[in-house]
Design an enzyme around this catalytic site. Structure first.
Site, PDB file in Angstrom:
ATOM      1  CG  HIS A   1      36.763  42.686  50.887  1.00 28.45           C
ATOM      2  ND1 HIS A   1      35.593  43.312  51.227  1.00 28.45           N
ATOM      3  CD2 HIS A   1      37.135  43.237  49.694  1.00 28.45           C
ATOM      4  CE1 HIS A   1      35.256  44.193  50.303  1.00 28.45           C
ATOM      5  NE2 HIS A   1      36.185  44.179  49.355  1.00 28.45           N
TER       6      HIS A   1
ATOM      7  CG  ASP B   1      39.638  45.629  46.801  1.00 29.61           C
ATOM      8  OD1 ASP B   1      38.545  45.241  47.261  1.00 29.61           O
ATOM      9  OD2 ASP B   1      39.947  46.821  46.696  1.00 29.61           O
TER      10      ASP B   1
ATOM     11  CG  HIS C   1      37.607  47.972  51.572  1.00 31.21           C
ATOM     12  ND1 HIS C   1      38.867  47.568  51.157  1.00 31.21           N
ATOM     13  CD2 HIS C   1      36.768  47.610  50.575  1.00 31.21           C
ATOM     14  CE1 HIS C   1      38.782  47.006  49.961  1.00 31.21           C
ATOM     15  NE2 HIS C   1      37.515  47.020  49.584  1.00 31.21           N
TER      16      HIS C   1
ATOM     17  NE  ARG D   1      38.214  47.832  43.212  1.00 29.10           N
ATOM     18  CZ  ARG D   1      37.927  46.570  43.539  1.00 29.10           C
ATOM     19  NH1 ARG D   1      37.094  46.301  44.520  1.00 29.10           N
ATOM     20  NH2 ARG D   1      38.468  45.579  42.871  1.00 29.10           N
TER      21      ARG D   1
HETATM   22  C1  SIN Z   1      34.980  47.546  47.525  1.00 32.23           C
HETATM   23  O1  SIN Z   1      34.762  46.619  48.300  1.00 32.23           O
HETATM   24  O2  SIN Z   1      35.949  47.547  46.780  1.00 32.23           O
HETATM   25  C2  SIN Z   1      34.010  48.711  47.450  1.00 32.23           C
HETATM   26  C3  SIN Z   1      33.726  49.367  48.733  1.00 32.23           C
HETATM   27  C4  SIN Z   1      32.552  50.313  48.630  1.00 32.23           C
HETATM   28  O3  SIN Z   1      31.724  50.161  47.714  1.00 32.23           O
HETATM   29  O4  SIN Z   1      32.444  51.208  49.468  1.00 32.23           O
END
Ligand code: SIN
Length: 277
Positions: A100, A102, A254, A268
């Site tokens: 996905h 974000d 990602h 994040r």
């Molecule tokens: C995410 O999907 O924003 C996080 C990715 C991760 O935890 O590596």
């Protein structure tokens, strides 16, 4: 004048670069910001090692690249609303293990995100990143032409229902829908800085392509969502404590590998973006 200590070493031909020669506890100069912006444009995700920064320093670093988003729902840091805390032990099915970009259910999805590893399992929990320009360019010209003018619906209900099931959100679907109704984005978006075209659908928020029948959607949407799965468009990042990834959410996706059962905690921050066109 460019900072001569700052180094950018590509990880693969298509995506990812490791940046060294920077201490992110210190304020970046304007030149360093511009060098990182240029590197991000070229490599789509930048990795930094050994950056033991505080939440305030993560917010200050991120804010050099734009305004920060407060996430609509989910595990928000109790003291820093700009930080979302991904604190996972059994990550299978929680949503980060789906390819996905974000929060594409927003009308103006984020420009990018900065993710810092706070606590990690002894092994596992790597993250893959995929180049969505390369994914688009690898489609045949016939499919590119067919999807060129299409728009897809992105809906907060998809990740929210999952987050509620895992106890990660108290927001009701009705409240969420009232504030963030389903929105549409082009299936192929144009990067506002580079002008490159990226495939812009994902299984974490895209419900269907407008104007197609259910059967046509069942055929086309999975094909497009899964285009990122080719290793040719990807890099894999093995985290260490205090590693940081900074990605461009407009041209990449990602996938966090759910192969651990020991706590993995990440912080994040997310940068506001613009309306895709
Ligand atoms: C995410 O999907 O924003 C996080 C990715 C991760 O935890 O590596």
């Amino acid at each position: 004048m460019a900072d001569s200590k700052l180094r950018v070493d590509p990880l693969t031909a298509n995506i990812g670069a490791e940046v060294s020669g920077l201490d992110l506890r210190e304020e970046l100069s304007q030149e360093q910001v511009e060098q990182l912006e240029a590197a991000l444009l070229e490599h789509l995700v930048l990795f930094f090692r050994d950056q033991a920064i505080t939440p305030e320093q993560q917010i200050a670093f991120s804010a050099r690249f734009g305004e920060l988003l407060v996430h609509p729902f989910g595990p928000i840091h109790p003291d820093y609303p700009e930080i979302i805390v991904l604190d996972q032990v059994r990550p299978v099915g929680e949503g980060t293990d789906i390819w996905h970009a974000d929060t594409t259910y927003l009308e103006e999805p984020p420009l990018g995100s900065v993710l810092r590893a706070v606590e990690l399992p002894p092994v596992g929990g790597d993250t893959y990143f995929g180049n969505m320009f390369a994914a688009y360019e690898a489609l045949s010209p016939e499919i590119q032409e067919m999807i060129g003018g299409l728009r897809a619906v992105h809906d907060i209900a998809v990740p929210l229902v999952r987050a509620e099931a895992y106890g990660d959100s108290k927001l009701s679907l009705a409240e969420a829908r009232a504030q963030w109704p389903p929105t549409t984005h082009p299936v192929v978006r144009t990067h506002p800085v580079s002008g490159r075209k990226a495939l812009y659908v994902n299984r974490n928020a895209t419900t269907h392509i407008e104007g197609l029948s259910e059967r046509e959607n069942e055929w086309l949407l999975p094909l497009l969502c899964d285009q990122v799965r080719s290793p040719a468009f990807q890099c894999r990042f093995q985290w260490e404590k205090d590693s940081i990834a900074f990605w461009d959410n407009r041209g990449s996706q990602h996938y966090a590998v759910p192969d651990y059962d020991v706590r993995r905690m990440m912080h994040r921050t997310t940068l506001l973006g613009d309306r895709p066109y």
